[in-house]
Design an enzyme around this catalytic site. Sequence first.
Site, mmCIF file in Angstrom:
data_model
loop_
_atom_site.group_PDB
_atom_site.id
_atom_site.type_symbol
_atom_site.label_atom_id
_atom_site.label_comp_id
_atom_site.label_asym_id
_atom_site.label_seq_id
_atom_site.Cartn_x
_atom_site.Cartn_y
_atom_site.Cartn_z
ATOM 1 N N HIS A 187 -12.197 -31.577 2.707
ATOM 2 C CA HIS A 187 -12.701 -31.501 4.076
ATOM 3 C C HIS A 187 -11.666 -32.024 5.060
ATOM 4 O O HIS A 187 -11.594 -31.599 6.199
ATOM 5 C CB HIS A 187 -13.986 -32.329 4.212
ATOM 6 C CG HIS A 187 -15.184 -31.586 3.736
ATOM 7 N ND1 HIS A 187 -15.806 -31.855 2.554
ATOM 8 C CD2 HIS A 187 -15.843 -30.539 4.287
ATOM 9 C CE1 HIS A 187 -16.806 -31.020 2.398
ATOM 10 N NE2 HIS A 187 -16.855 -30.209 3.433
ATOM 11 N N GLU A 430 -8.392 3.523 0.804
ATOM 12 C CA GLU A 430 -6.983 3.167 0.610
ATOM 13 C C GLU A 430 -6.269 4.157 -0.298
ATOM 14 O O GLU A 430 -5.153 3.914 -0.732
ATOM 15 C CB GLU A 430 -6.811 1.723 0.140
ATOM 16 C CG GLU A 430 -7.644 1.303 -1.028
ATOM 17 C CD GLU A 430 -7.467 -0.166 -1.387
ATOM 18 O OE1 GLU A 430 -6.621 -0.870 -0.808
ATOM 19 O OE2 GLU A 430 -8.182 -0.610 -2.294
ATOM 20 N N ASP A 454 -2.241 0.036 0.969
ATOM 21 C CA ASP A 454 -2.233 1.002 -0.126
ATOM 22 C C ASP A 454 -2.306 2.432 0.386
ATOM 23 O O ASP A 454 -1.679 3.326 -0.188
ATOM 24 C CB ASP A 454 -3.393 0.715 -1.091
ATOM 25 C CG ASP A 454 -3.033 -0.404 -2.050
ATOM 26 O OD1 ASP A 454 -1.905 -0.377 -2.592
ATOM 27 O OD2 ASP A 454 -3.852 -1.318 -2.241
ATOM 28 N N CYS A 501 -8.599 -3.243 7.405
ATOM 29 C CA CYS A 501 -8.282 -4.602 6.953
ATOM 30 C C CYS A 501 -6.862 -4.706 6.387
ATOM 31 O O CYS A 501 -6.452 -5.776 5.956
ATOM 32 C CB CYS A 501 -9.303 -5.096 5.944
ATOM 33 S SG CYS A 501 -9.328 -4.133 4.437
HETATM 34 C C1 PEP Z 1 -4.713 -2.746 1.612
HETATM 35 O O1 PEP Z 1 -4.339 -2.117 0.632
HETATM 36 O O2 PEP Z 1 -4.423 -2.453 2.787
HETATM 37 C C2 PEP Z 1 -5.533 -3.953 1.429
HETATM 38 C C3 PEP Z 1 -6.100 -4.574 2.449
HETATM 39 O O3 PEP Z 1 -5.631 -4.443 0.174
HETATM 40 P P1 PEP Z 1 -4.448 -5.237 -0.590
HETATM 41 O O4 PEP Z 1 -3.341 -5.478 0.370
HETATM 42 O O5 PEP Z 1 -5.076 -6.475 -1.113
HETATM 43 O O6 PEP Z 1 -4.105 -4.256 -1.667
HETATM 44 MG MG MG Z 2 -5.217 -2.451 -1.295
#
Ligand code: PEP
Ligand code: MG
Length: 546
Positions: A187, A430, A454, A501
């Site tokens: 913490h 992806e 990806d 993401c």
């Molecule tokens: C991606 O492929 O953009 C992703 C968010 O996953 P990672 O980078 O963990 O493969």
């Molecule tokens: Mg990925």
Amino acid sequence: MITFEGKGVYGALALGKVSIFKRGEEPVRRIRVSDPEAEKKRFVAAKEKAKAQLDAVYEKALKEVGETNAQIFEIHKMMLDDDDFNDAVFGTIESQSVNAEYAVAVTADNFSAMFAAMDDGYMQARAADVKDISDRLIACLKDKKDEKTSDEPVIICADDLAPSETVSLDKDKVLAFVTAHGSVNSHTAILARTMNIPAVIGAGDEFLSAIKDGDVAFVDGYSGKIIVDPDEKTVEDAKKRIAEDKEKKRLLQELKGKENVTKDGKKINVFANIGSIDNIGAVLLNDAGGIGLFRSEFLYLEKNDYPTEEEQFAAYKRVLESMAGKKVIIRTLDIGADKQVAYFNLPHEENPALGMRAIRICLTRPELFRTQLRALYRASEYGTLGIMFPMITSVEEVTEILEACRGAKESLKADGLTYSENVETGIMIETPAAALISDKLAPLVDFFSVGTNDLTQYTLACDRQNPALDRFCDTHHEAVLKLIQMSAENAHKYGKWIGICGELAADTTLTETFLRMGIDELSVSPSYVLKVREAVRNADLSKEKA
Ligand code: PEP
Ligand code: MG
């Protein structure tokens, strides 16, 4: 000039004088007493005093670091009233006719050792909390004042700092803190990040023995470096870096609490990506609206054997509770390719990025998948959970995954365990295949999240691990953007939301493009949240694209 290295737990810089944290810790002595009843009364009075102090610490923490982080001091108060703890203190006073200080110290040692021996990392970290409350109790028994820091702003250096000591530090008088020991999971580290105090932990005993009150030091909370007695040039550089860092943060901090809304009124979510529960402090500090990607494989990478359902449940529950109802999207295991784990015993592959990875492993090893799904659904009651599946290429995979989710929930029911009925399930886009059949996938799920790292590698046939391919790997390639656009259109056609993401979500030169595509959420590293918010707020979709 000597440089020491620890782990930076909050990225910020400080230059100033060192002050060694003084706790006034003379060892507790064992004293035989003639009146154990009087000792018991002293203990009860000290407990009341400690509780009143904790109320004040809680109020201070509430203002400075928010309710979720302040709760630890409520827990400390509850620990003071714990029957087992109180019975053990009373029992020691009575059976040995000893002073209350000694009974508290012995009992706390026993309880700490018990927590430290537990398998669960979260419970292990509670050993520090027991130590914290027993130090407070002993100080109250000795009638010592609550901890206080020096009047001049200083770099606090200590062997370790308890959560209550950290929060009791007067923020205006603390330039930074450096501890010789401590865990990033504690913490204390979370509080440092939340309180914006530049902090380095684990600098080692050599650091502590090399410094003394009044030494000048430069603390780099980004790299974890501490330079003691810096030379003139280092001081000049440090001052420059501090000024630049302050200005950058000042500008961004103004955006805290503000909406992610464009000039013409379009709102989106800006969430954060994390790889570990240690990152939650940064998520809160940077005012992310939720967690858009928790890379759960790090729980597997950190260990030498498969994490159990209980271990995973504890980690997911902790993330959900820390986010206090804000959405948390946890991605199931994405092992394989660049993320290899020895105990998985994956066979050697010529092209691991095109091989047995992520969902393919889960669908090939249903028991492994079920353990994670059970842990996730069990944790779902502690917040707002979304589960997301990586590396999807077909409708059949999604159908099989949803069947596995149903199976996991049924098995929980059969075991008398509960879960939330409101868990969203989504898939990562992806692979080009997923984007191209996104019209067929959208009806099956609640959301899409585009993994541009990806998606770029598979669309452009460029191994993301190979730096020699940089010039061929155009992250803004038209083909990649078209696949994202197509996925967004198909998601919306079926009333589903879509986020990004991958790293591209933080590329602010594309924020407006993503907004125009109708992307509903951008999930980025915590430190980019405010930067992306700024880009969203600067965009105006009512005007022709510049
Ligand atoms: C991606 O492929 O953009 C992703 C968010 O996953 P990672 O980078 O963990 O493969
Ligand atoms: Mg990925």
